[in-house]
Design an enzyme around this catalytic site. Structure first.
Site, short mmCIF file in Angstrom:
data_model
loop_
_atom_site.label_atom_id
_atom_site.label_comp_id
_atom_site.label_asym_id
_atom_site.label_seq_id
_atom_site.Cartn_x
_atom_site.Cartn_y
_atom_site.Cartn_z
NE ARG A 1 -2.80 1.11 3.50
CZ ARG A 1 -3.75 1.28 4.43
NH1 ARG A 1 -5.00 1.55 4.07
NH2 ARG A 1 -3.46 1.17 5.71
CG ASP B 1 -4.71 3.22 11.26
OD1 ASP B 1 -5.66 3.98 11.56
OD2 ASP B 1 -4.81 2.34 10.38
#
EC number: 2.3.3.9
Length: 570
Positions: free
Chosen positions: A201, A490
């Site tokens: 990613r 996150d």
């Protein structure tokens, strides 16, 4: 099937938003050919110190490849970012997202399909997510998951060391030389007989890499695109090695807000494959549907990427953040309750995930579920038991709804998640045959924000402040995935926390206990949250508090907390 001409994706030349972006970022391209690289100055310049081993990643040939990507695509990227700004202005002025009338032909055509699975992506029932530093990479590769989302985005703090160190982790693994010794002397090596398929990613289109400078053909200098840097280095060094080992260059694409942004990624894939002499369609991409704008363009996104697309993912936390960000100043109807009350079973979230599964399967794409934030604690059996129960319920719901796999953030959760998908899939690798023709989701369902119900509490205010500050502090120290109060936080979950504070403050929200959320009450809540912070030598809490004030309490809403903090501290 004849494809109509694409609508223009940029504002007019006189549009003020476009003018600001173009004057400060990059001039339009006039030549699409690959440029000749001048010998007197590199087109991509490294403006950061290198650690031993970095030269294996930042080779002259790799930097030339990055320059070629920027020459070809940087201008389009900036045009699309300008379009995002206009979309946000429109939303603030009361224009809701909608299914696009100009692309209805794509949605109505029953014939087209995406490329689908490639080698190593046939069975995706459990995927582990995590950053790409050497220790976490080894843990993920030894985890037993089917897929590893090697995350250079929300789970990685974008320090220069992390950006290049993550590339080195992947480079070394694919060449059989990944190992790590901790400061305490503990040794880590990849020992699994079967390692997960890697899906990388890169950072989103909105992020830059300030440690690499791109010198355009007009002689101007600017920070490189984080997306093109991450993708370019990984693809250039590893595509052929991945193919030789039986998989391929596979990517998760984050933060898309339109099918035009998906078209840009597809163009990048086509160009990169041509440059390395790889067959078209070698790349596979899974798109995270994590913005409200993308939810209305799922089929168009699949269509643009159809020769390179493997699936869609329900990026739940960023999706919630996108809802708050898009409608933050539209009045109390759009105000969400405490973060803990925004579950996957509230009606507007159910509408989003059911539409995702039905859309993906209709076009032959995998539907991958999201990540539960709960994590186990090996020193606390009660916490672990509670986490396993919640994860089991979440994955049971996803498997029952038709998802083909899902995410976990900790190796100890893999068995629990796998058991729930095994119960539905059995020996089948997926359930693409579940077309979910019973699903009927319209714009009103996706925008039914009041359906969340719930309330805002005094405790919810303090929790959001504390979580945001603690995560930002961790991020500033270079740790992008942080276990806080038995939840994996996150950048996406921190964005929810700080944006809710901004929205509650902007709307003069009153808590269930009767507290009006204003500057006075926020100062008191911050004092309570700050007093409870776990201070330690070398912490970055003072900087984190400063960042929090800027992104949660300022009159203007910063689009992403990471953008300003990166520019200031990294």
């Amino acid at each position: 099937m004849t494809r109509p001409a694409a609508p223009p994706f940029a504002a007019s030349a006189t549009d003020p938003i476009r003018s600001i972006l173009m004057n400060t970022l990059i001039a339009p391209e006039t030549d699409q050919r690959r440029p000749e690289f001048p010998t007197q100055q590199p087109r991509i310049e490294v403006v950061a110190p290198l650690a031993p081993g970095d030269e294996a990643i930042l080779t002259p040939a790799a930097l030339d490849f990055l320059a070629a990507l920027h020459d070809r695509f940087a201008h389009t990227r900036h045009e699309l970012l300008a379009r995002r700004l206009q979309t946000r202005v429109d939303a603030a002025n009361g224009r809701d997202p909608k299914f696009l009338p100009e692309t209805e032909w794509i949605r109505l055509d029953p014939e087209w399909r995406v490329a689908g699975a490639a080698p190593g992506l046939e069975d995706r029932r459990v995927e582990i997510t995590g950053p790409t530093d050497r220790k976490m990479a080894i843990n993920a590769l030894n985890s037993g998951a089917r897929v590893w989302l090697a995350d250079q985005e929300d789970a990685t703090s974008p320090t220069w060391g992390n950006v290049i160190g993550g590339q080195r982790s992947l480079y070394d693994f694919l060449r059989g030389q990944l190992e790590y010794t901790s400061p305490e002397g503990k040794e880590y090596r990849v020992t699994a007989e079967r390692t997960p398929t890697i899906v990388f990613r890169p950072r989103g289109w909105h992020l830059v890499e300030k440690h690499l400078r791109f010198h355009d053909r007009a002689g101007r200098s600017m920070s490189a695109s984080g997306s093109l840097v991450d993708f370019g280095l990984y693809f250039f060094h590893n595509a052929e090695a991945l193919i030789a080992q039986g998989s391929g260059p596979y990517f998760y694409l984050p933060k898309l807000e339109s099918h035009l942004e998906a078209r840009l990624w597809n163009d990048v894939f086509v160009f990169a494959q041509q440059e390395l002499g790889l067959p078209q369609g070698t790349v596979r991409a899974t798109v995270l549907i994590e913005t409200i704008q993308a939810a209305f363009e799922m089929e168009e996104i699949l269509f643009e990427l159809r020769e390179h697309c493997a699936g869609l993912n329900a990026g739940r936390w960023d999706y919630i953040f996108s809802i708050i960000k898009t409608f933050r100043s539209r009045g109390r109807r759009w105000v969400l309750p405490d973060r803990t009350q925004i579950t996957m079973t509230v009606p507007f979230m159910r509408a989003y995930t059911e539409l995702l599964v039905s859309t993906a399967h209709r076009r032959g794409a995998y539907a991958i579920g999201g990540m539960s934030a709960f994590i186990p604690d090996r020193r606390n059996p009660e916490v672990t038991e509670r986490a396993l129960e919640k994860v089991a319920l979440d994955k049971r719901r996803e498997a029952g709804d038709g998802f083909d796999g899902s995410w976990v953030a900790h190796p100890d959760l893999i068995a629990t998640a796998k058991a729930e998908f095994d119960a539905v899939l059995g020996e089948r690798p997926n359930q693409l045959d579940r077309l979910r023709e019973d699903v009927e989701v319209g714009a009103a369902d996706l925008l039914d924000i009041p359906s969340a119900g719930g309330e805002v509490s005094d405790a919810g205010v303090v929790d959001n402040i504390a979580i945001a500050i603690r995560y930002i502090e961790s991020w500033l120290r270079g740790v992008g995935a942080a276990a806080i109060d038995h939840l994996m936080e996150d950048a996406a979950t921190a964005e929810i926390s700080r944006s809710q504070i901004w929205q509650w403050l902007d709307n003069n929200t009153v808590t269930a206990e009767g507290t009006r959320i204003d500057q006075t009450s926020i100062v008191a809540s911050m004092a309570a949250a700050v007093a409870a912070l776990p201070r330690f030598e070398g912490d970055r809490f003072d900087d984190a508090i400063s960042v929090f004030r800027e992104v949660a309490l300022a009159p203007e809403f910063p689009t992403f907390l990471t953008v300003g903090a990166y520019a200031r501290f990294f």
